[in-house]
Design an enzyme around this catalytic site. Structure first.
Site, PDB file in Angstrom:
ATOM      1  N   SER A   7       0.757  -1.315  -0.173  1.00  0.00           N
ATOM      2  CA  SER A   7      -0.021  -0.098  -0.072  1.00  0.00           C
ATOM      3  C   SER A   7       0.860   1.192  -0.048  1.00  0.00           C
ATOM      4  O   SER A   7       1.562   1.539   1.082  1.00  0.00           O
ATOM      5  CB  SER A   7      -0.897  -0.036   1.131  1.00  0.00           C
ATOM      6  OG  SER A   7      -1.657   1.279   1.377  1.00  0.00           O
ATOM      7  N   HIS A  32      -1.038  -1.068  -4.518  1.00  0.00           N
ATOM      8  CA  HIS A  32      -2.095  -0.795  -3.860  1.00  0.00           C
ATOM      9  C   HIS A  32      -2.433   0.885  -3.806  1.00  0.00           C
ATOM     10  O   HIS A  32      -1.443   1.407  -2.951  1.00  0.00           O
ATOM     11  CB  HIS A  32      -2.603  -1.487  -2.606  1.00  0.00           C
ATOM     12  CG  HIS A  32      -3.955  -1.514  -1.949  1.00  0.00           C
ATOM     13  ND1 HIS A  32      -5.063  -2.065  -2.656  1.00  0.00           N
ATOM     14  CD2 HIS A  32      -4.495  -0.597  -1.249  1.00  0.00           C
ATOM     15  CE1 HIS A  32      -6.195  -1.687  -2.005  1.00  0.00           C
ATOM     16  NE2 HIS A  32      -5.946  -0.756  -1.108  1.00  0.00           N
ATOM     17  N   ASP A  34      -4.704   3.796  -2.129  1.00  0.00           N
ATOM     18  CA  ASP A  34      -5.650   4.226  -1.387  1.00  0.00           C
ATOM     19  C   ASP A  34      -6.169   5.824  -1.474  1.00  0.00           C
ATOM     20  O   ASP A  34      -5.342   6.617  -1.244  1.00  0.00           O
ATOM     21  CB  ASP A  34      -5.545   4.075   0.029  1.00  0.00           C
ATOM     22  CG  ASP A  34      -5.483   2.468   0.481  1.00  0.00           C
ATOM     23  OD1 ASP A  34      -6.432   1.794   0.035  1.00  0.00           O
ATOM     24  OD2 ASP A  34      -4.498   2.213   1.076  1.00  0.00           O
ATOM     25  N   MET A  36      -8.400   8.579  -0.943  1.00  0.00           N
ATOM     26  CA  MET A  36      -9.364   9.233   0.106  1.00  0.00           C
ATOM     27  C   MET A  36      -9.850  10.799   0.034  1.00  0.00           C
ATOM     28  O   MET A  36      -9.059  11.490  -0.411  1.00  0.00           O
ATOM     29  CB  MET A  36      -8.928   9.029   1.452  1.00  0.00           C
ATOM     30  CG  MET A  36      -8.231   7.556   1.980  1.00  0.00           C
ATOM     31  SD  MET A  36      -7.423   7.750   3.521  1.00  0.00           S
ATOM     32  CE  MET A  36      -6.601   6.117   3.370  1.00  0.00           C
ATOM     33  N   HIS A  65      -7.716   1.692  -4.908  1.00  0.00           N
ATOM     34  CA  HIS A  65      -9.023   1.472  -3.977  1.00  0.00           C
ATOM     35  C   HIS A  65      -9.478   2.933  -3.612  1.00  0.00           C
ATOM     36  O   HIS A  65      -8.858   3.592  -3.043  1.00  0.00           O
ATOM     37  CB  HIS A  65      -8.333   0.824  -2.607  1.00  0.00           C
ATOM     38  CG  HIS A  65      -9.052   0.728  -1.832  1.00  0.00           C
ATOM     39  ND1 HIS A  65      -8.754   0.611  -0.315  1.00  0.00           N
ATOM     40  CD2 HIS A  65     -10.579   0.895  -1.560  1.00  0.00           C
ATOM     41  CE1 HIS A  65      -9.910   0.378   0.593  1.00  0.00           C
ATOM     42  NE2 HIS A  65     -11.077   0.592  -0.277  1.00  0.00           N
ATOM     43  N   MET A  67     -11.714   5.150  -1.498  1.00  0.00           N
ATOM     44  CA  MET A  67     -12.385   5.641  -0.348  1.00  0.00           C
ATOM     45  C   MET A  67     -13.004   6.822  -0.372  1.00  0.00           C
ATOM     46  O   MET A  67     -12.708   7.562   0.361  1.00  0.00           O
ATOM     47  CB  MET A  67     -11.631   5.320   0.902  1.00  0.00           C
ATOM     48  CG  MET A  67     -10.789   3.952   0.999  1.00  0.00           C
ATOM     49  SD  MET A  67      -9.907   3.998   2.406  1.00  0.00           S
ATOM     50  CE  MET A  67      -8.654   2.608   2.155  1.00  0.00           C
ATOM     51  N   MET A 136     -11.936  -4.913   4.544  1.00  0.00           N
ATOM     52  CA  MET A 136     -11.406  -4.006   5.330  1.00  0.00           C
ATOM     53  C   MET A 136     -11.195  -4.709   6.631  1.00  0.00           C
ATOM     54  O   MET A 136     -12.405  -5.109   7.156  1.00  0.00           O
ATOM     55  CB  MET A 136     -12.125  -2.627   5.315  1.00  0.00           C
ATOM     56  CG  MET A 136     -11.857  -1.905   3.995  1.00  0.00           C
ATOM     57  SD  MET A 136     -10.402  -1.516   3.581  1.00  0.00           S
ATOM     58  CE  MET A 136      -9.451  -0.668   4.633  1.00  0.00           C
ATOM     59  N   GLY A 141      -9.366   4.712   6.292  1.00  0.00           N
ATOM     60  CA  GLY A 141      -9.014   6.088   6.638  1.00  0.00           C
ATOM     61  C   GLY A 141      -7.485   6.262   7.254  1.00  0.00           C
ATOM     62  O   GLY A 141      -7.248   7.469   6.734  1.00  0.00           O
ATOM     63  N   PHE A 142      -7.156   5.484   7.772  1.00  0.00           N
ATOM     64  CA  PHE A 142      -5.863   5.613   8.533  1.00  0.00           C
ATOM     65  C   PHE A 142      -5.120   4.397   8.334  1.00  0.00           C
ATOM     66  O   PHE A 142      -5.624   3.372   8.410  1.00  0.00           O
ATOM     67  CB  PHE A 142      -5.678   6.248   9.722  1.00  0.00           C
ATOM     68  CG  PHE A 142      -6.628   7.439   9.991  1.00  0.00           C
ATOM     69  CD1 PHE A 142      -5.682   8.690   9.809  1.00  0.00           C
ATOM     70  CD2 PHE A 142      -7.826   7.618  10.310  1.00  0.00           C
ATOM     71  CE1 PHE A 142      -6.569   9.787  10.005  1.00  0.00           C
ATOM     72  CE2 PHE A 142      -8.602   8.620  10.394  1.00  0.00           C
ATOM     73  CZ  PHE A 142      -7.830   9.844  10.112  1.00  0.00           C
ATOM     74  N   GLY A 143      -3.741   4.506   7.944  1.00  0.00           N
ATOM     75  CA  GLY A 143      -2.811   3.552   7.916  1.00  0.00           C
ATOM     76  C   GLY A 143      -2.084   3.133   9.552  1.00  0.00           C
ATOM     77  O   GLY A 143      -2.709   3.887  10.448  1.00  0.00           O
ATOM     78  N   GLY A 144      -1.877   2.038   9.467  1.00  0.00           N
ATOM     79  CA  GLY A 144      -1.328   1.428  10.847  1.00  0.00           C
ATOM     80  C   GLY A 144      -2.088   0.938  12.085  1.00  0.00           C
ATOM     81  O   GLY A 144      -1.701   1.121  13.169  1.00  0.00           O
ATOM     82  N   ASP A 174      -7.236  -5.800   3.661  1.00  0.00           N
ATOM     83  CA  ASP A 174      -6.334  -4.505   3.641  1.00  0.00           C
ATOM     84  C   ASP A 174      -6.603  -4.010   5.291  1.00  0.00           C
ATOM     85  O   ASP A 174      -7.640  -3.891   5.564  1.00  0.00           O
ATOM     86  CB  ASP A 174      -6.969  -3.572   2.719  1.00  0.00           C
ATOM     87  CG  ASP A 174      -6.025  -2.188   2.850  1.00  0.00           C
ATOM     88  OD1 ASP A 174      -5.174  -2.243   3.595  1.00  0.00           O
ATOM     89  OD2 ASP A 174      -6.461  -1.345   2.028  1.00  0.00           O
TER      90      ASP A 174
END
Length: 215
Positions: A7, A32, A34, A36, A65, A67, A136, A141-144, A174
């Site tokens: 990602s 990937h 993302d 947003m 992807h 979002m 999901m 909305g947020f990584g980690g 993901d």
């Protein structure tokens, strides 16, 4: 063999070209991306200027992807990028079947994404038309973020639906994919692992990608 789609959200954006060179050298199957909008999810990531820059140097198929609200607005632009897969959230488009058709007509594969609280059963009437389902395993909305444990059972339910319907859809996951969760996901029936921080923050990202593919 498990497919791996690192990602971009977790990459070092100050050194994006070198990150892309790493991806090109690696055994990663896809990249990937993302996207947003700050509306569908409470964060804003990147838009078409970044997507176009990445597409110009990345040698891996692009797994985009969205979002965002009403992702169908960007089918033509995504196809122009040369994207292989366009993922849209089931929760973000009112006419999902039409959107899937239009993605196919634009020459891309169609993926449908489900938020953690959206049941697999909502896909019963479209599972035969999609190329991939992205589950999901964190709230988007947020990584980690921390992996949501119910995802394992959800993957099994989705695998059952795909097998019983005769669909050829791949299962992608993901969120929170790392050394402990990845083997369990693959065992449950996942085909494609999306991993951000676990790959890009590693001392040897290429070795991490290799280890995920070997699952």
């Amino acid at each position: 063999m498990t497919l791996v789609s690192p990602s971009l959200l977790a990459a070092d954006f100050l050194h994006l070209e070198s990150e892309m060179q790493m991806i090109n050298r690696s055994e990663a199957d896809w990249l990937h991306l993302d996207v947003m909008d700050g509306m569908f999810v409470p964060n804003i990531s990147f838009g078409f200027p970044v997507l176009e820059a990445v597409a110009s140097v990345c040698k891996k198929p692009l797994d985009v992807h969205y979002m965002i609200e009403k992702p169908e607005r960007y089918i033509a632009q995504t196809a122009k990028l040369g994207a292989m897969m366009m993922n849209v959230h089931q929760e973000a488009t009112v006419h999902l079947h039409r959107t899937v058709q239009e993605i196919h007509q634009a020459g891309m594969k169609a993926g449908v994404t489900l938020n953690p609280s959206t049941p697999v059963s909502t896909l019963e009437d479209i599972i035969g038309d999609v190329d991939m389902v992205l589950l999901m395993s964190v709230n988007p909305g947020f990584g980690g973020q921390k992996f949501i444990e119910n995802t394992i059972a959800k993957v099994k339910r989705l695998r059952k639906l795909i097998d019983e319907s005769g669909s050829k859809a791949l299962i992608e996951v993901d969120g929170g994919v790392q050394g402990e969760t990845a083997p369990r996901l693959v065992q449950a029936g996942v085909d494609v692992l999306v991993s951000g921080s676990y790959v890009f923050k590693a001392k040897d990202p290429e070795a991490v990608i290799h280890s995920l593919r070997a699952l």
